[in-house]
Design a protein around this motif. Structure first.
Motif, PDB file in Angstrom:
ATOM      1  N   ALA A 114       0.836  -1.206   0.000  1.00 41.53           N
ATOM      2  CA  ALA A 114       0.000   0.000   0.000  1.00 41.53           C
ATOM      3  C   ALA A 114       0.870   1.254   0.000  1.00 41.53           C
ATOM      4  CB  ALA A 114      -0.934   0.001   1.205  1.00 41.53           C
ATOM      5  N   LEU A 115       1.966   1.216   0.742  1.00 46.92           N
ATOM      6  CA  LEU A 115       2.896   2.348   0.743  1.00 46.92           C
ATOM      7  C   LEU A 115       3.474   2.571  -0.652  1.00 46.92           C
ATOM      8  CD1 LEU A 115       4.891   1.581   4.037  1.00 46.92           C
ATOM      9  CD2 LEU A 115       3.061   3.260   3.728  1.00 46.92           C
ATOM     10  N   HIS A 116       3.838   1.477  -1.299  1.00 41.82           N
ATOM     11  CA  HIS A 116       4.387   1.565  -2.653  1.00 41.82           C
ATOM     12  C   HIS A 116       3.338   2.095  -3.632  1.00 41.82           C
ATOM     13  CE1 HIS A 116       6.985   0.691  -6.009  1.00 41.82           C
ATOM     14  NE2 HIS A 116       6.035  -0.058  -6.556  1.00 41.82           N
ATOM     15  N   LEU A 117       2.109   1.594  -3.519  1.00 43.57           N
ATOM     16  CA  LEU A 117       1.028   2.055  -4.382  1.00 43.57           C
ATOM     17  C   LEU A 117       0.804   3.551  -4.226  1.00 43.57           C
ATOM     18  CD1 LEU A 117      -1.171   1.232  -6.404  1.00 43.57           C
ATOM     19  CD2 LEU A 117      -2.648   0.738  -4.445  1.00 43.57           C
ATOM     20  N   LYS A 118       0.795   4.032  -2.987  1.00 41.65           N
ATOM     21  CA  LYS A 118       0.622   5.468  -2.750  1.00 41.65           C
ATOM     22  C   LYS A 118       1.744   6.266  -3.404  1.00 41.65           C
ATOM     23  CE  LYS A 118       0.181   9.035   0.821  1.00 41.65           C
ATOM     24  NZ  LYS A 118       0.340  10.064  -0.143  1.00 41.65           N
ATOM     25  N   SER A 119       2.967   5.779  -3.297  1.00 33.98           N
ATOM     26  CA  SER A 119       4.090   6.501  -3.898  1.00 33.98           C
ATOM     27  C   SER A 119       3.961   6.564  -5.426  1.00 33.98           C
ATOM     28  CB  SER A 119       5.420   5.867  -3.495  1.00 33.98           C
ATOM     29  OG  SER A 119       5.624   4.642  -4.151  1.00 33.98           O
ATOM     30  N   LEU A 120       3.366   5.551  -6.022  1.00 33.07           N
ATOM     31  CA  LEU A 120       3.172   5.540  -7.470  1.00 33.07           C
ATOM     32  C   LEU A 120       2.026   6.442  -7.912  1.00 33.07           C
ATOM     33  CD1 LEU A 120       3.556   1.725  -8.236  1.00 33.07           C
ATOM     34  CD2 LEU A 120       5.217   3.533  -8.696  1.00 33.07           C
ATOM     35  N   LEU A 121       1.006   6.550  -7.083  1.00 29.59           N
ATOM     36  CA  LEU A 121      -0.212   7.261  -7.479  1.00 29.59           C
ATOM     37  C   LEU A 121      -0.162   8.762  -7.236  1.00 29.59           C
ATOM     38  CD1 LEU A 121      -2.839   4.648  -6.338  1.00 29.59           C
ATOM     39  CD2 LEU A 121      -2.133   5.185  -8.673  1.00 29.59           C
ATOM     40  N   GLY A 122       0.707   9.212  -6.376  1.00 36.84           N
ATOM     41  CA  GLY A 122       0.881  10.643  -6.208  1.00 36.84           C
ATOM     42  C   GLY A 122       0.175  11.247  -5.017  1.00 36.84           C
TER      43      GLY A 122
END
Length: 75
Positions: free
Chosen positions: A21-29
């Motif tokens: 989820a942390l990685h996803l947030k970093s990708l989504l902005g």
């Protein structure tokens, strides 16, 4: 993605680590809102009532409240 995305993830999730989820947030902005909570895992509650759990509950209520306010603004 041009709209806010809200992610709620259990810190004790053994099926999908919360780091995903942390990685996803970093990708989504920056429009992405994320709360990683120690209150549950993948499908179960991991709740032991103590001061930390109380803080987690308050954070969850705030997160859901902000989500509902954002949802109301889209109407």
């Amino acid at each position: 993605i041009n709209f806010p995305l809200w992610i709620l993830h259990g810190k004790h999730d053994r099926a999908v680590p919360y780091t995903e989820a942390l990685h996803l947030k970093s990708l989504l902005g920056p429009k992405t809102k994320l709360l990683v909570t120690g209150l549950f895992g993948h499908r179960d509650l991991a709740l032991r009532f103590n001061f930390t759990a109380l803080k987690e509950i308050v954070l969850l209520v705030i997160f859901i409240g902000r989500f509902l306010r954002a949802l109301e603004q889209t109407k």
